[in-house]
Each structure stands twice: as C-alpha cells, then as structure tokens.
Design an enzyme around this catalytic site. Structure first.
Site, PDB file in Angstrom:
ATOM      1  N   ARG A 192       0.871  -1.191   0.000  1.00 52.86           N
ATOM      2  CA  ARG A 192       0.000   0.000   0.000  1.00 52.86           C
ATOM      3  C   ARG A 192       0.895   1.224   0.000  1.00 52.86           C
ATOM      4  O   ARG A 192       2.058   1.133   0.444  1.00 52.86           O
ATOM      5  CB  ARG A 192      -0.849   0.022   1.276  1.00 52.86           C
ATOM      6  CG  ARG A 192      -1.826  -1.102   1.354  1.00 52.86           C
ATOM      7  CD  ARG A 192      -2.586  -1.057   2.691  1.00 52.86           C
ATOM      8  NE  ARG A 192      -3.421  -2.232   2.806  1.00 52.86           N
ATOM      9  CZ  ARG A 192      -3.597  -2.924   3.931  1.00 52.86           C
ATOM     10  NH1 ARG A 192      -3.016  -2.538   5.055  1.00 52.86           N
ATOM     11  NH2 ARG A 192      -4.372  -3.992   3.943  1.00 52.86           N
ATOM     12  N   ARG A 243      -9.970   4.086   5.281  1.00 56.05           N
ATOM     13  CA  ARG A 243      -8.525   3.851   5.118  1.00 56.05           C
ATOM     14  C   ARG A 243      -8.106   3.960   3.655  1.00 56.05           C
ATOM     15  O   ARG A 243      -6.952   4.238   3.350  1.00 56.05           O
ATOM     16  CB  ARG A 243      -8.161   2.473   5.698  1.00 56.05           C
ATOM     17  CG  ARG A 243      -6.678   2.279   5.901  1.00 56.05           C
ATOM     18  CD  ARG A 243      -6.351   1.008   6.661  1.00 56.05           C
ATOM     19  NE  ARG A 243      -6.605  -0.193   5.852  1.00 56.05           N
ATOM     20  CZ  ARG A 243      -6.422  -1.446   6.280  1.00 56.05           C
ATOM     21  NH1 ARG A 243      -6.006  -1.673   7.512  1.00 56.05           N
ATOM     22  NH2 ARG A 243      -6.672  -2.481   5.488  1.00 56.05           N
ATOM     23  N   ARG A 269     -12.579  -8.957   2.769  1.00 53.37           N
ATOM     24  CA  ARG A 269     -12.161  -8.708   4.149  1.00 53.37           C
ATOM     25  C   ARG A 269     -13.359  -8.699   5.107  1.00 53.37           C
ATOM     26  O   ARG A 269     -13.271  -9.178   6.228  1.00 53.37           O
ATOM     27  CB  ARG A 269     -11.374  -7.393   4.232  1.00 53.37           C
ATOM     28  CG  ARG A 269      -9.934  -7.582   3.824  1.00 53.37           C
ATOM     29  CD  ARG A 269      -9.224  -6.320   3.387  1.00 53.37           C
ATOM     30  NE  ARG A 269      -8.060  -6.697   2.608  1.00 53.37           N
ATOM     31  CZ  ARG A 269      -6.817  -6.818   3.084  1.00 53.37           C
ATOM     32  NH1 ARG A 269      -6.571  -6.515   4.333  1.00 53.37           N
ATOM     33  NH2 ARG A 269      -5.841  -7.214   2.307  1.00 53.37           N
TER      34      ARG A 269
HETATM   35  P1  ADP Z   1      -5.662  -3.436  10.917  1.00 49.18           P
HETATM   36  O1  ADP Z   1      -4.174  -3.327  11.107  1.00 49.18           O
HETATM   37  O2  ADP Z   1      -6.309  -4.261  11.969  1.00 49.18           O
HETATM   38  O3  ADP Z   1      -6.040  -3.869   9.534  1.00 49.18           O
HETATM   39  P2  ADP Z   1      -5.634  -0.511  11.068  1.00 49.18           P
HETATM   40  O4  ADP Z   1      -4.767  -0.297  12.247  1.00 49.18           O
HETATM   41  O5  ADP Z   1      -5.050  -0.274   9.715  1.00 49.18           O
HETATM   42  O6  ADP Z   1      -6.297  -1.987  11.107  1.00 49.18           O
HETATM   43  O7  ADP Z   1      -6.935   0.363  11.279  1.00 49.18           O
HETATM   44  C1  ADP Z   1      -7.931   0.477  10.249  1.00 49.18           C
HETATM   45  C2  ADP Z   1      -8.344   1.939  10.123  1.00 49.18           C
HETATM   46  O8  ADP Z   1      -9.116   2.294  11.270  1.00 49.18           O
HETATM   47  C3  ADP Z   1      -7.166   2.901  10.054  1.00 49.18           C
HETATM   48  O9  ADP Z   1      -7.464   3.903   9.107  1.00 49.18           O
HETATM   49  C4  ADP Z   1      -7.080   3.466  11.475  1.00 49.18           C
HETATM   50  O10 ADP Z   1      -6.579   4.784  11.477  1.00 49.18           O
HETATM   51  C5  ADP Z   1      -8.532   3.427  11.935  1.00 49.18           C
HETATM   52  N1  ADP Z   1      -8.713   3.186  13.378  1.00 49.18           N
HETATM   53  C6  ADP Z   1      -8.041   2.315  14.160  1.00 49.18           C
HETATM   54  N2  ADP Z   1      -8.515   2.343  15.428  1.00 49.18           N
HETATM   55  C7  ADP Z   1      -9.520   3.239  15.449  1.00 49.18           C
HETATM   56  C8  ADP Z   1     -10.427   3.712  16.472  1.00 49.18           C
HETATM   57  N3  ADP Z   1     -10.390   3.268  17.724  1.00 49.18           N
HETATM   58  N4  ADP Z   1     -11.337   4.634  16.130  1.00 49.18           N
HETATM   59  C9  ADP Z   1     -11.418   5.090  14.852  1.00 49.18           C
HETATM   60  N5  ADP Z   1     -10.602   4.703  13.835  1.00 49.18           N
HETATM   61  C10 ADP Z   1      -9.673   3.776  14.128  1.00 49.18           C
HETATM   62  P1  5GP Z   2      -3.263  -6.838   5.446  1.00 47.19           P
HETATM   63  O1  5GP Z   2      -3.294  -7.198   3.998  1.00 47.19           O
HETATM   64  O2  5GP Z   2      -4.446  -6.014   5.871  1.00 47.19           O
HETATM   65  O3  5GP Z   2      -1.943  -6.261   5.873  1.00 47.19           O
HETATM   66  O4  5GP Z   2      -3.396  -8.202   6.272  1.00 47.19           O
HETATM   67  C1  5GP Z   2      -4.464  -9.071   6.002  1.00 47.19           C
HETATM   68  C2  5GP Z   2      -4.542 -10.140   7.077  1.00 47.19           C
HETATM   69  O5  5GP Z   2      -3.352 -10.939   7.032  1.00 47.19           O
HETATM   70  C3  5GP Z   2      -4.619  -9.583   8.492  1.00 47.19           C
HETATM   71  O6  5GP Z   2      -5.640 -10.313   9.177  1.00 47.19           O
HETATM   72  C4  5GP Z   2      -3.265  -9.878   9.087  1.00 47.19           C
HETATM   73  O7  5GP Z   2      -3.342 -10.137  10.484  1.00 47.19           O
HETATM   74  C5  5GP Z   2      -2.905 -11.150   8.349  1.00 47.19           C
HETATM   75  N1  5GP Z   2      -1.465 -11.426   8.336  1.00 47.19           N
HETATM   76  C6  5GP Z   2      -0.432 -10.568   8.220  1.00 47.19           C
HETATM   77  N2  5GP Z   2       0.743 -11.206   8.283  1.00 47.19           N
HETATM   78  C7  5GP Z   2       0.442 -12.526   8.470  1.00 47.19           C
HETATM   79  C8  5GP Z   2       1.234 -13.719   8.638  1.00 47.19           C
HETATM   80  O8  5GP Z   2       2.445 -13.715   8.646  1.00 47.19           O
HETATM   81  N3  5GP Z   2       0.546 -14.874   8.789  1.00 47.19           N
HETATM   82  C9  5GP Z   2      -0.812 -14.949   8.795  1.00 47.19           C
HETATM   83  N4  5GP Z   2      -1.373 -16.130   8.969  1.00 47.19           N
HETATM   84  N5  5GP Z   2      -1.583 -13.861   8.637  1.00 47.19           N
HETATM   85  C10 5GP Z   2      -0.969 -12.670   8.481  1.00 47.19           C
END
Ligand code: ADP
Ligand code: 5GP
Length: 211
Positions: free
Chosen positions: A57, A150, A161
């Site tokens: 990304r 996001r 997702r």
């Molecule tokens: P993940 O790593 O679980 O995929 P992210 O950390 O990327 O999720 O969070 C997804 C989006 O939600 C991001 O844009 C983040 O800034 C936002 N976000 C995370 N926690 C909160 C919260 N408590 N309230 C509002 N927005 C949030």
């Molecule tokens: P994203 O594409 O949003 O970064 O991740 C998608 C999903 O893949 C998320 O649920 C994240 O926790 C999972 N993920 C990231 N790294 C790993 C990994 O090494 N192993 C597994 N099993 N899942 C992962």
C-alpha cells in the site's frame, strides 16, 4: 495461579520474553495499536516482519511492514521449511518466517506478530507459546467504515475482508482461544487495555536491558 500459567512462566524464563500475537479482522486497528506500542516502547518490542504476496500500500516499506514477494518465491521458501506458519487470506499468501521471529528474539526484544485466525490456529501447534490478543471492532458496520476510510482496498478486496471478518468474529467466540479480546472502540481505551495485559512482560524486558 493455574498450572498453565506456571508452566508458561517457566518456559518464558528459559526462552526469553514471551512473544505477543495480535489478531482480529482486517481494519480492526491492529497496526494502529502495535505502531503506538512500538513507538512508546522502542527498545522493548520488535515486529516480526511477515511475508506477503499482496501489493504494497502507499507508504508501506519492503522489509519493514512486510517482505513483499511473488507467490513463486514464497512457495519456494515455504517448501524449504522456512516458515513457522503461512495462510491464504483474501487471495494472497501471508506467512511468518522462522528468520523473522529469530531476528527479533536475537535482540532480546518481545516479538510481536500480526496474523490472521488461521495463523493463530497454526501457531497454537508450535512451541512459540505467545500471548494471544484479539483486536475486534465494535461492529461490522464500524469495521466497514474504517476500511472504507482507510482507502487501501478495492471494492472486491473490501468485500473479501468483510466476509473474513464475519468468520473471524464467530471463531473468536471459542472459549480460551485468546488471553484477551480488546474491543477497539475508543483508541486510547483499547491501547490502555493492551498495555495493561503486557505490563508484566514490558517490566521484565525493561529490567533485563538494565542489568
Ligand atoms: P488493521 O491493522 O487491523 O487492519 P488498522 O490499524 O489499519 O487496522 O486500522 C484500520 C483503520 O481504522 C485505520 O485507518 C485506522 O486509522 C482506523 N482506526 C483504528 N482504530 C480506530 C479507532 N479506535 N477509532 C477510529 N478509527 C480507528
Ligand atoms: P493486510 O493485507 O491487511 O496487511 O493483512 C491481512 C490479514 O493478514 C490480516 O488479518 C493480518 O493479520 C494477516 N497477516 C499478516 N501477516 C500474516 C502472517 O504472517 N501470517 C498470517 N497467517 N496472517 C498474516
């Protein structure tokens, strides 16, 4: 204290700080929470950099956020036995290499892993013995809004997702699967809960760097 806790403490004492697994639906806030933690405790936590076949990304750095690889490269390394666990998620491969975890543990840092539910199930079969924390959104509607805001997903990826999130949230109800489930509604509250469950490990790690 239960015998399970005693055993995991004994193991931790032998093998260094206990790793931490953060899991939960994509968009729940795992990266946001773990980035805060890594910034506030720079010399305490180290991130296990996973491999993935998905495209980076904007802003993601190869080797820091993920090792971005082709499916061919990843399959080759998996066949060579280089991975602790790997899974297919939303049309891409993801996995934790042995080297990624070892790199963090070699620095005596608490290793943080961000994995999906299949990763949790597979890690449970290994001798890693991490602390399992699930980060969940307050609702699917909130999750959808966060993922849309996001602006990282196509409509197709977003739908995949959300489907995975529904399954994840159902499976998460299994008793005893996690040490803690954090509902990430208010970010500061969620972060406080995360810090509280890790307080003991953080203290141990800080003390070991002093001595
Ligand atoms: P993940 O790593 O679980 O995929 P992210 O950390 O990327 O999720 O969070 C997804 C989006 O939600 C991001 O844009 C983040 O800034 C936002 N976000 C995370 N926690 C909160 C919260 N408590 N309230 C509002 N927005 C949030
Ligand atoms: P994203 O594409 O949003 O970064 O991740 C998608 C999903 O893949 C998320 O649920 C994240 O926790 C999972 N993920 C990231 N790294 C790993 C990994 O090494 N192993 C597994 N099993 N899942 C992962």
């Amino acid at each position: 204290m239960t015998w399970r806790r005693l055993l995991s403490r004994a193991l931790a004492a032998m093998t260094g700080p206990r790793p931490v697994v953060l899991t939960g639906p994509s968009g729940a806030g795992k990266s946001t929470l773990l980035k805060k933690l890594m910034k506030d405790y720079e010399n305490v936590f180290g991130f296990s950099v996973s491999h993935t076949t998905r495209q980076p990304r904007p802003g993601e750095v190869n080797g820091k956020d993920y090792h971005f690889v082709t499916r061919e490269e990843m399959q080759k390394e998996v066949s060579a036995g280089g991975f602790i666990e790997h899974a297919e998620f939303s049309g891409n491969m993801y996995g934790t290499s042995k080297a990624a975890v070892q790199a963090v543990q070699a620095q005596n840092l608490i290793c943080i892993l961000d994995v999906d539910m299949q990763g949790v199930k597979n890690l449970k079969k290994t001798d890693l013995h991490p602390i399992y924390i699930s980060v969940q959104p307050p609702s699917i509607e909130t999750l959808e809004k966060r993922l849309r805001d996001r602006q990282t997903e196509t409509e197709e990826s977003l739908q995949k997702r959300l489907n995975a999130a529904c399954i994840d949230m159902e499976l998460s109800k299994e008793p005893g699967l996690f040490d803690l489930i954090i509902i990430n509604n208010d970010l500061e509250e969620a972060y406080s809960k995360l810090k509280a469950i890790l307080a003991e490990e953080i203290q141990k790690a800080q003390e070991s760097t002093k001595s």
